[in-house]
Design a protein around this motif. Structure first.
Motif, PDB file in Angstrom:
ATOM      1  N   ASP A 227       0.850  -1.184   0.000  1.00  0.00           N
ATOM      2  CA  ASP A 227       0.000   0.000   0.000  1.00  0.00           C
ATOM      3  C   ASP A 227       0.889   1.239   0.000  1.00  0.00           C
ATOM      4  O   ASP A 227       1.844   1.331   0.768  1.00  0.00           O
ATOM      5  N   PHE A 228       0.590   2.224  -0.850  1.00  0.00           N
ATOM      6  CA  PHE A 228       1.370   3.456  -0.920  1.00  0.00           C
ATOM      7  C   PHE A 228       1.265   4.284   0.362  1.00  0.00           C
ATOM      8  O   PHE A 228       2.089   5.145   0.609  1.00  0.00           O
ATOM      9  N   GLY A 229       0.242   4.062   1.165  1.00  0.00           N
ATOM     10  CA  GLY A 229       0.080   4.808   2.406  1.00  0.00           C
ATOM     11  C   GLY A 229      -0.815   6.019   2.267  1.00  0.00           C
ATOM     12  O   GLY A 229      -1.237   6.595   3.258  1.00  0.00           O
ATOM     13  N   SER A 230      -1.080   6.432   1.057  1.00  0.00           N
ATOM     14  CA  SER A 230      -2.032   7.516   0.802  1.00  0.00           C
ATOM     15  C   SER A 230      -2.556   7.346  -0.618  1.00  0.00           C
ATOM     16  O   SER A 230      -1.882   6.783  -1.475  1.00  0.00           O
ATOM     17  N   GLU A 231      -3.749   7.828  -0.835  1.00  0.00           N
ATOM     18  CA  GLU A 231      -4.391   7.690  -2.144  1.00  0.00           C
ATOM     19  C   GLU A 231      -3.996   8.853  -3.044  1.00  0.00           C
ATOM     20  O   GLU A 231      -4.165  10.019  -2.693  1.00  0.00           O
ATOM     21  N   VAL A 232      -3.438   8.529  -4.201  1.00  0.00           N
ATOM     22  CA  VAL A 232      -3.109   9.523  -5.217  1.00  0.00           C
ATOM     23  C   VAL A 232      -3.885   9.109  -6.472  1.00  0.00           C
ATOM     24  O   VAL A 232      -3.487   8.151  -7.150  1.00  0.00           O
ATOM     25  N   PRO A 233      -4.981   9.776  -6.783  1.00  0.00           N
ATOM     26  CA  PRO A 233      -5.830   9.349  -7.892  1.00  0.00           C
ATOM     27  C   PRO A 233      -5.096   9.182  -9.218  1.00  0.00           C
ATOM     28  O   PRO A 233      -5.378   8.246  -9.971  1.00  0.00           O
ATOM     29  N   PHE A 234      -4.135  10.047  -9.530  1.00  0.00           N
ATOM     30  CA  PHE A 234      -3.399   9.945 -10.790  1.00  0.00           C
ATOM     31  C   PHE A 234      -2.575   8.662 -10.840  1.00  0.00           C
ATOM     32  O   PHE A 234      -2.513   7.983 -11.866  1.00  0.00           O
ATOM     33  N   VAL A 235      -1.960   8.283  -9.731  1.00  0.00           N
ATOM     34  CA  VAL A 235      -1.178   7.044  -9.647  1.00  0.00           C
ATOM     35  C   VAL A 235      -2.108   5.845  -9.820  1.00  0.00           C
ATOM     36  O   VAL A 235      -1.780   4.886 -10.529  1.00  0.00           O
ATOM     37  N   THR A 236      -3.277   5.915  -9.198  1.00  0.00           N
ATOM     38  CA  THR A 236      -4.270   4.846  -9.352  1.00  0.00           C
ATOM     39  C   THR A 236      -4.709   4.731 -10.804  1.00  0.00           C
ATOM     40  O   THR A 236      -4.802   3.638 -11.358  1.00  0.00           O
ATOM     41  N   GLU A 237      -4.966   5.878 -11.441  1.00  0.00           N
ATOM     42  CA  GLU A 237      -5.389   5.889 -12.849  1.00  0.00           C
ATOM     43  C   GLU A 237      -4.338   5.249 -13.757  1.00  0.00           C
ATOM     44  O   GLU A 237      -4.672   4.494 -14.672  1.00  0.00           O
ATOM     45  N   LEU A 238      -3.069   5.530 -13.508  1.00  0.00           N
ATOM     46  CA  LEU A 238      -2.007   4.944 -14.334  1.00  0.00           C
ATOM     47  C   LEU A 238      -1.797   3.462 -14.031  1.00  0.00           C
ATOM     48  O   LEU A 238      -1.313   2.722 -14.879  1.00  0.00           O
ATOM     49  N   GLY A 239      -2.160   3.033 -12.839  1.00  0.00           N
ATOM     50  CA  GLY A 239      -2.065   1.610 -12.492  1.00  0.00           C
ATOM     51  C   GLY A 239      -0.733   1.185 -11.913  1.00  0.00           C
ATOM     52  O   GLY A 239      -0.382   0.003 -11.963  1.00  0.00           O
ATOM     53  N   PHE A 240       0.022   2.116 -11.324  1.00  0.00           N
ATOM     54  CA  PHE A 240       1.297   1.745 -10.702  1.00  0.00           C
ATOM     55  C   PHE A 240       1.022   0.833  -9.503  1.00  0.00           C
ATOM     56  O   PHE A 240       0.065   1.042  -8.767  1.00  0.00           O
ATOM     57  N   THR A 241       1.886  -0.155  -9.315  1.00  0.00           N
ATOM     58  CA  THR A 241       1.801  -1.006  -8.129  1.00  0.00           C
ATOM     59  C   THR A 241       3.117  -0.926  -7.372  1.00  0.00           C
ATOM     60  O   THR A 241       4.190  -0.811  -7.972  1.00  0.00           O
ATOM     61  N   LEU A 242       3.028  -0.974  -6.054  1.00  0.00           N
ATOM     62  CA  LEU A 242       4.187  -0.843  -5.180  1.00  0.00           C
ATOM     63  C   LEU A 242       4.639  -2.225  -4.711  1.00  0.00           C
ATOM     64  O   LEU A 242       3.831  -2.997  -4.194  1.00  0.00           O
ATOM     65  N   HIS A 243       5.935  -2.509  -4.895  1.00  0.00           N
ATOM     66  CA  HIS A 243       6.471  -3.817  -4.522  1.00  0.00           C
ATOM     67  C   HIS A 243       7.589  -3.742  -3.491  1.00  0.00           C
ATOM     68  O   HIS A 243       7.941  -4.763  -2.903  1.00  0.00           O
ATOM     69  N   GLN A 244       8.166  -2.551  -3.282  1.00  0.00           N
ATOM     70  CA  GLN A 244       9.177  -2.373  -2.236  1.00  0.00           C
ATOM     71  C   GLN A 244       9.120  -0.938  -1.751  1.00  0.00           C
ATOM     72  O   GLN A 244       9.014   0.001  -2.546  1.00  0.00           O
ATOM     73  N   MET A 245       9.224  -0.786  -0.422  1.00  0.00           N
ATOM     74  CA  MET A 245       9.275   0.534   0.216  1.00  0.00           C
ATOM     75  C   MET A 245       9.934   0.357   1.570  1.00  0.00           C
ATOM     76  O   MET A 245       9.274   0.181   2.578  1.00  0.00           O
ATOM     77  N   GLU A 246      11.255   0.345   1.577  1.00  0.00           N
ATOM     78  CA  GLU A 246      11.957   0.172   2.844  1.00  0.00           C
ATOM     79  C   GLU A 246      13.410   0.611   2.724  1.00  0.00           C
ATOM     80  O   GLU A 246      14.016   0.494   1.652  1.00  0.00           O
ATOM     81  N   GLY A 247      13.933   1.137   3.815  1.00  0.00           N
ATOM     82  CA  GLY A 247      15.350   1.440   3.917  1.00  0.00           C
ATOM     83  C   GLY A 247      15.892   2.366   2.843  1.00  0.00           C
ATOM     84  O   GLY A 247      17.035   2.213   2.420  1.00  0.00           O
ATOM     85  N   GLY A 248      15.095   3.298   2.373  1.00  0.00           N
ATOM     86  CA  GLY A 248      15.560   4.227   1.349  1.00  0.00           C
ATOM     87  C   GLY A 248      15.470   3.687  -0.062  1.00  0.00           C
ATOM     88  O   GLY A 248      16.045   4.263  -0.986  1.00  0.00           O
TER      89      GLY A 248
END
Length: 136
Positions: free
Chosen positions: A3-24
């Motif tokens: 989960d990105f942690g917040s909703e960004v409608p443009f990111v949702t529209e483009l269909g980006f998916t998050l697979h890593q978010m840690e340690g920079g």
């Protein structure tokens, strides 16, 4: 998928998916649709820049998730056309209390680097969603 942690409608529209978010570090994936292509039939540069911007912002936020970030500046180099499924990776290079200096790279399905960016981001406390947005 994370989960990105917040909703960004443009990111949702483009269909980006998050697979890593840690340690920079961050990793996002993007399967462009026909409406995201330019007149040459490759992914539009604006879509690639948005992917890089989000990958870098996520990398910056990964070390302080209670804060948001806004882009201060971004420089992008396009090395070759982006075709098909794309992977973007962001990496936090340095941070201060208020600023993050980040880089990002987009690769195609064969692992070829399509574009690269550097960016500067400012950490901000997240606004209350119910509060009006300042206009001045």
């Amino acid at each position: 998928m994370l989960d990105f942690g917040s909703e960004v409608p443009f990111v949702t529209e483009l269909g980006f998916t998050l697979h890593q978010m840690e340690g920079g570090a961050s990793e996002l994936r993007y399967a462009p649709r026909a409406q995201h292509l330019n007149s040459f039939g490759v992914v539009h540069g604006g879509a690639c820049m948005t992917l890089l911007d989000v990958a870098m912002a996520v990398a910056a936020r990964s070390v302080q998730r209670d804060m948001g970030v806004v882009t201060i500046e971004m420089k992008t180099s396009f090395m070759q056309p982006a075709r098909g499924a794309l992977v973007a990776r962001g990496r936090l290079l340095h941070r201060t209390r208020a600023m993050a200096f980040v880089e990002g790279t987009v690769q195609d399905a064969e692992g070829r680097v399509c574009s690269h960016a550097t960016g500067t981001f400012r950490y901000l406390r997240r606004p209350d969603a119910a509060a009006p947005i300042p206009t001045d």
